[in-house]
Scaffold this motif. Structure first.
Motif, PDB file in Angstrom:
ATOM      1  N   TYR A 268      72.669  25.239  76.480  1.00  0.00           N
ATOM      2  CA  TYR A 268      71.546  25.806  75.718  1.00  0.00           C
ATOM      3  C   TYR A 268      70.709  26.741  76.588  1.00  0.00           C
ATOM      4  O   TYR A 268      70.173  27.742  76.099  1.00  0.00           O
ATOM      5  CB  TYR A 268      70.664  24.681  75.168  1.00  0.00           C
ATOM      6  CG  TYR A 268      71.219  24.013  73.936  1.00  0.00           C
ATOM      7  CD1 TYR A 268      71.207  24.663  72.704  1.00  0.00           C
ATOM      8  CD2 TYR A 268      71.756  22.731  73.997  1.00  0.00           C
ATOM      9  CE1 TYR A 268      71.717  24.053  71.561  1.00  0.00           C
ATOM     10  CE2 TYR A 268      72.266  22.112  72.870  1.00  0.00           C
ATOM     11  CZ  TYR A 268      72.246  22.780  71.650  1.00  0.00           C
ATOM     12  OH  TYR A 268      72.759  22.176  70.516  1.00  0.00           O
ATOM     13  N   ASN A 270      71.740  28.636  79.159  1.00  0.00           N
ATOM     14  CA  ASN A 270      72.443  29.887  79.449  1.00  0.00           C
ATOM     15  C   ASN A 270      72.979  30.579  78.203  1.00  0.00           C
ATOM     16  O   ASN A 270      73.499  31.691  78.292  1.00  0.00           O
ATOM     17  CB  ASN A 270      73.596  29.615  80.416  1.00  0.00           C
ATOM     18  CG  ASN A 270      73.112  29.070  81.751  1.00  0.00           C
ATOM     19  OD1 ASN A 270      72.094  29.515  82.278  1.00  0.00           O
ATOM     20  ND2 ASN A 270      73.832  28.099  82.294  1.00  0.00           N
ATOM     21  N   GLY A 271      72.893  29.916  77.053  1.00  0.00           N
ATOM     22  CA  GLY A 271      73.377  30.523  75.821  1.00  0.00           C
ATOM     23  C   GLY A 271      74.880  30.686  75.789  1.00  0.00           C
ATOM     24  O   GLY A 271      75.389  31.708  75.315  1.00  0.00           O
ATOM     25  N   LYS A 276      70.805  30.696  72.795  1.00  0.00           N
ATOM     26  CA  LYS A 276      69.928  30.252  73.877  1.00  0.00           C
ATOM     27  C   LYS A 276      68.663  29.625  73.314  1.00  0.00           C
ATOM     28  O   LYS A 276      67.986  30.207  72.465  1.00  0.00           O
ATOM     29  CB  LYS A 276      69.570  31.440  74.775  1.00  0.00           C
ATOM     30  CG  LYS A 276      68.769  31.069  76.007  1.00  0.00           C
ATOM     31  CD  LYS A 276      68.570  32.274  76.908  1.00  0.00           C
ATOM     32  CE  LYS A 276      67.796  31.897  78.166  1.00  0.00           C
ATOM     33  NZ  LYS A 276      67.621  33.050  79.078  1.00  0.00           N
TER      34      LYS A 276
END
Length: 352
Positions: A268, A270-271, A276
């Motif tokens: 989450y 670093n997407g 993100k």
């Protein structure tokens, strides 16, 4: 007549006639030999040849004179080729360092000239090795070696002689830098070289402690799923693999495995394979921190500083109330204070 002559005559009288004759002949032969020595050299005797040595003042090898210009040109070209190869090698190492610092990975090694970022060092203290031990979003955590080195090649010797396998080679104190700050360190000359191990190996030597290879056979719910997710994450460039990694981390986190919760929070943050979301990341970091998992505590504190509504002090108080022991000594973030480094940081901020 002298007595010696009389005595000689007396002795001759008592000798046999044969011996007297032999003695007379020998005396006659010696007189002839003496006469031949004193006689002048015979005219018809051939004289020995006389050798007269001379030194040739001319160049014994005229080829050097004829090709002198070619030889000089060849030497100049050879020197230029050597200098060019050295310059090209330094250029490639510089490009490699910039690329690795821009996109750091775990276990990356940096050669740091500490005289650029710190004053009042001893004469034998100049270089230290730094290791990337954690990456939380845009913040890179590095640990410096416990030892100083005077020359850069001694850092290569430390790798060669497997000094990095010792547990205490790197200090426990953590230093958090943003990627922009690390790039500023490269620009200021503090980070002179970056190297990246492959499979925990560098120059044919292991660069991680022996404890890294120890594993437990105890069954822990979620451990297997987290390990599978980490393997999928190695191929995160493939969208399908990244999605599979997210699914494995999700399952591991739901089973209550602290490392799986941190892995999911990283996704989450670093997407990767998901949008993100810092709030979601903080939630999963907090769940891992409440299990007294140290990386979760440290990562939560880093991300919390990027969210306005988050207060690190409240987070620590909640941990203490739940009985989690916090070691603040490992969370100290030491910054360089020299003017050169501060100026480099300002220039980096202006560029960004």
């Amino acid at each position: 007549m002298p007595q010696a002559a009389i005595r000689q005559d007396d002795e001759d009288e008592h000798l046999p006639e044969e011996k007297v004759g032999q003695k007379t002949i020998s005396l006659a032969g010696s007189e002839e030999a003496l006469a031949s020595v004193n006689s002048p050299i015979v005219a018809d005797k051939q004289e020995e040849p006389y050798y007269h040595y001379t030194v040739d003042t001319k160049d014994p090898d005229p080829w050097l004179i004829v090709h002198r210009v070619k030889i000089i040109i060849f030497v100049i070209l050879a020197a230029a080729a050597v200098a060019g190869s050295i310059f090209y090698k330094d250029l490639k190492l510089s490009e490699q360092t910039n690329a690795m610092v821009a996109e750091p990975q775990l276990n990356d090694l940096y050669y740091v000239d500490f005289r650029v970022i710190k004053d009042n060092l001893r004469p034998t203290e100049k270089f230290r090795m730094a290791k990337v031990t954690d990456i939380t979003g845009n913040v890179v955590t590095i640990n410096f070696s416990s030892y100083f080195y005077l020359q850069e090649h001694e850092l290569n010797e430390a790798i060669r002689y497997a000094q990095l396998r010792f547990e205490k080679f790197f200090q426990e104190k953590r230093h958090n830098y943003t990627k922009a700050e690390l790039q500023a360190l490269v620009g200021s000359g503090a980070i002179v070289l970056a190297r990246r191990p492959v499979g925990n190996m560098l120059d044919g030597n292991v660069v991680v402690p022996d404890s890294h290879f120890k594993s437990s056979s105890v069954f822990i719910p979620g451990k297997k799923e987290n390990f599978a997710g980490l393997e999928y994450l190695k191929f995160a460039k493939d969208g399908n693999k990244a999605t599979l990694a997210l699914e494995k981390f999700q399952k591991s986190a739901e089973l209550g495995f602290a490392q799986g919760q941190v892995s999911l929070a990283q996704m989450y943050l670093n997407g990767i394979a998901v949008e993100k979301n810092l709030q979601k990341s903080l939630e999963w970091f907090k769940k891992g921190a409440l299990q007294a998992y140290e990386p979760a505590i440290l990562k939560y504190a880093i991300v919390c500083q990027q969210v306005r509504s988050c207060v690190v002090k409240d987070f620590y108080q909640e941990l203490v109330q739940t009985g989690v022991n916090i070691e603040f000594t490992k969370q100290v973030d030491v910054r360089a204070t020299t003017k050169a480094f501060e100026k480099a940081l300002e220039e980096a901020e202006v560029k960004t």
